[in-house]
Write a protein that holds these residues in place. Structure first.
Motif, PDB file in Angstrom:
ATOM      1  N   CYS A 226      36.661  34.210  49.733  1.00 56.27           N
ATOM      2  CA  CYS A 226      37.840  34.187  48.984  1.00 56.27           C
ATOM      3  C   CYS A 226      39.021  34.231  49.710  1.00 56.27           C
ATOM      4  O   CYS A 226      39.495  35.191  50.760  1.00 56.27           O
ATOM      5  CB  CYS A 226      38.481  34.892  47.786  1.00 56.27           C
ATOM      6  SG  CYS A 226      39.907  34.527  46.812  1.00 56.27           S
TER       7      CYS A 226
ATOM      8  N   SER B 158      41.876  35.923  48.923  1.00 52.86           N
ATOM      9  CA  SER B 158      42.169  36.813  48.416  1.00 52.86           C
ATOM     10  C   SER B 158      41.329  37.958  49.364  1.00 52.86           C
ATOM     11  O   SER B 158      42.140  39.197  50.066  1.00 52.86           O
ATOM     12  CB  SER B 158      42.016  37.418  47.401  1.00 52.86           C
ATOM     13  OG  SER B 158      42.029  36.659  45.816  1.00 52.86           O
TER      14      SER B 158
ATOM     15  N   HIS C 169      33.805  39.549  46.399  1.00 57.02           N
ATOM     16  CA  HIS C 169      34.196  39.027  45.235  1.00 57.02           C
ATOM     17  C   HIS C 169      33.207  37.863  44.856  1.00 57.02           C
ATOM     18  O   HIS C 169      33.283  37.620  43.099  1.00 57.02           O
ATOM     19  CB  HIS C 169      35.149  39.498  44.207  1.00 57.02           C
ATOM     20  CG  HIS C 169      36.452  38.840  44.623  1.00 57.02           C
ATOM     21  ND1 HIS C 169      37.877  39.830  44.550  1.00 57.02           N
ATOM     22  CD2 HIS C 169      36.489  37.628  45.255  1.00 57.02           C
ATOM     23  CE1 HIS C 169      38.419  38.522  44.791  1.00 57.02           C
ATOM     24  NE2 HIS C 169      37.681  37.663  45.151  1.00 57.02           N
TER      25      HIS C 169
ATOM     26  N   CYS D  64      35.279  39.760  40.130  1.00 58.46           N
ATOM     27  CA  CYS D  64      35.889  40.561  41.235  1.00 58.46           C
ATOM     28  C   CYS D  64      35.863  42.183  40.333  1.00 58.46           C
ATOM     29  O   CYS D  64      36.623  42.761  40.850  1.00 58.46           O
ATOM     30  CB  CYS D  64      37.295  39.746  40.519  1.00 58.46           C
ATOM     31  SG  CYS D  64      37.188  38.498  41.366  1.00 58.46           S
TER      32      CYS D  64
ATOM     33  N   CYS E   9      34.406  33.827  42.101  1.00 53.30           N
ATOM     34  CA  CYS E   9      35.368  33.137  41.620  1.00 53.30           C
ATOM     35  C   CYS E   9      36.793  32.561  41.339  1.00 53.30           C
ATOM     36  O   CYS E   9      37.228  32.224  40.612  1.00 53.30           O
ATOM     37  CB  CYS E   9      36.165  34.912  43.413  1.00 53.30           C
ATOM     38  SG  CYS E   9      38.526  34.009  42.662  1.00 53.30           S
TER      39      CYS E   9
END
Ligand code: NAP
Ligand code: ZN
Ligand code: ZN
Length: 348
Positions: free
Chosen positions: A41, A43, A63, A89, A158
């Motif tokens: 991801c 993130s 995640h 997550c 996610c």
């Protein structure tokens, strides 16, 4: 404790490399999962590079976890050894506040525990899915259908829930004109899900080479967001815009494309601010909102929806050793449309 092979960012400025970590013993309510695949991801990049300013190092990101259950605690009721399992997550929350009671653990008033870059109730740092094994409480473990290609299911944990949740919350469906901004991991899931919910989808992208894919994924229209004339012609066109862009972008320009009483929801979380003038909201009573992943119950609902509608992510499977290259490609928007790590590459 059991040892697990992992890949970690040692600091914000170093590349990821191998690290051995320890996972807790399987408690009465825990599920131990052999991780088979983990999605990458954006993130992960923001946090591995400390772009949000809250990073704990060394960091094992990841995640979007799927794998098989290898052990269960005495009180576990809904999983057995050999089942498929997923982790998104969140791995814990207070479970008693009004948000937790409402199934919105992502907004836990006492602070939920992230799958990585977080501290659990005992103060231990959590490590994510760039590893071969994880131990998670049954209540934060998701059931995965055997019907879908497992590696392509990982990003649902996610990218899937983060786009599904706002589409549901804002009741997007047939008769709605939806724009998805940014065709990356989140964006391509947003297109698939909004189309499956019956909306007419337009992709607003900076990458001309993604047009054919956008249409294959379910979009009716594709617009290069750098084309000012074309963007102007879409003034007031969309009931709902899902903004998945990972870098600062012009919220004002996009709000102009929102219809009266419509909304733009931010899921993209660029580290730097983007300016917005009141007028782009005032003229048309428009809403600018944000949305954070989704709760456990809704994540399961999304996984079941995807199994029912045969929806998975379009992925590029990589060995763990290619992770730094994958990050660099994502920074250049060169992703079609989610990198997924094959954890077999980390076993020895
Ligand atoms: P990604 O796969 O890297 O995709 C991001 C896409 O945004 C790119 O492919 C590109 O699409 C577009 N883009 C990138 N830089 C841009 C720029 N400077 N201007 C305009 N467009 C640009 O990232 P992701 O994994 O989907 O994540 C997207 C964002 O969502 C990240 O900030 C991430 O942290 C955040 N996120 C939020 C949540 C939440 O709960 N709210 C959950 C997960 C992720 P085009 O090539 O089509 O332009
Ligand atoms: Zn994510
Ligand atoms: Zn709570």
């Amino acid at each position: 404790m059991t040892k697990s092979n992992a890949y970690a960012a040692p600091s914000a400025t170093e590349e990821l490399g191998p690290l051995t970590i320890e996972r807790r013993d399987v408690g009465p309510h825990d599920v131990q999962i052999e991780i088979l695949y983990c999605g990458v991801c954006h993130s992960d990049i923001h946090q591995a590079r400390n772009e949000w300013g809250n990073s704990i190092f060394p960091m094992v990101p990841g995640h979007e976890i799927v794998g098989r259950v290898t052990a269960i605690g005495d009180h576990v009721k809904t999983f057995k050894v050999g089942d498929l399992a997923g982790v998104g997550c969140l791995v814990d929350s207070c479970r008693t506040c009004s948000q937790c009671e409402a199934g919105e653990e992502q907004f836990c008033e006492n602070g939920s525990t992230g799958t990585y870059n977080s501290k659990d109730k005992n103060g231990n740092v959590t490590y994510g899915g760039y590893s071969t094994q994880v131990v998670v409480d049954e209540n934060f473990t998701l059931h995965i259908s055997e019907k879908l290609e497992l590696s392509a299911v990982a990003p649902l944990l996610c990218a899937g829930i983060t786009t599904y949740s706002p589409l549901k919350h804002w009741k997007v469906g047939s008769g709605h004109k939806v724009a998805v901004v940014g065709l990356g991991g989140l964006g391509h899931m947003g297109v698939k899900l909004a189309a499956a919910m019956g909306a007419e989808v337009t992709v607003l992208s900076t990458s001309d080479n993604k047009e054919a894919d956008a249409k294959r994924l379910g979009a009716t229209h594709f617009v290069n967001s750098k084309n000012e004339e074309k963007m102007k012609s879409l003034k007031g066109h969309f009931d709902f815009i899902l903004n998945t862009v990972s870098a600062p972008n012009s919220y004002d320009k996009l709000m102009n494309l929102v219809a009266t009483n419509g909304a733009m929801v931010l899921v993209g979380a660029p580290p730097e601010p983007s300016a917005i003038t009141g007028f782009s909201l005032i003229m048309g009573r428009k809403t600018l909102a944000g949305s954070l992943i989704g709760g456990i119950k809704e994540t399961q609902e999304m996984l079941d929806f995807c199994a029912e509608h045969n929806i998975t992510s379009d992925i590029e499977l990589i060995p763990m050793s290619k992770i730094n290259e994958a990050y660099e490609r994502m920074m250049k928007a060169d992703v079609k449309y989610r990198f997924v790590i094959d954890l077999a590459s980390l076993k020895n």
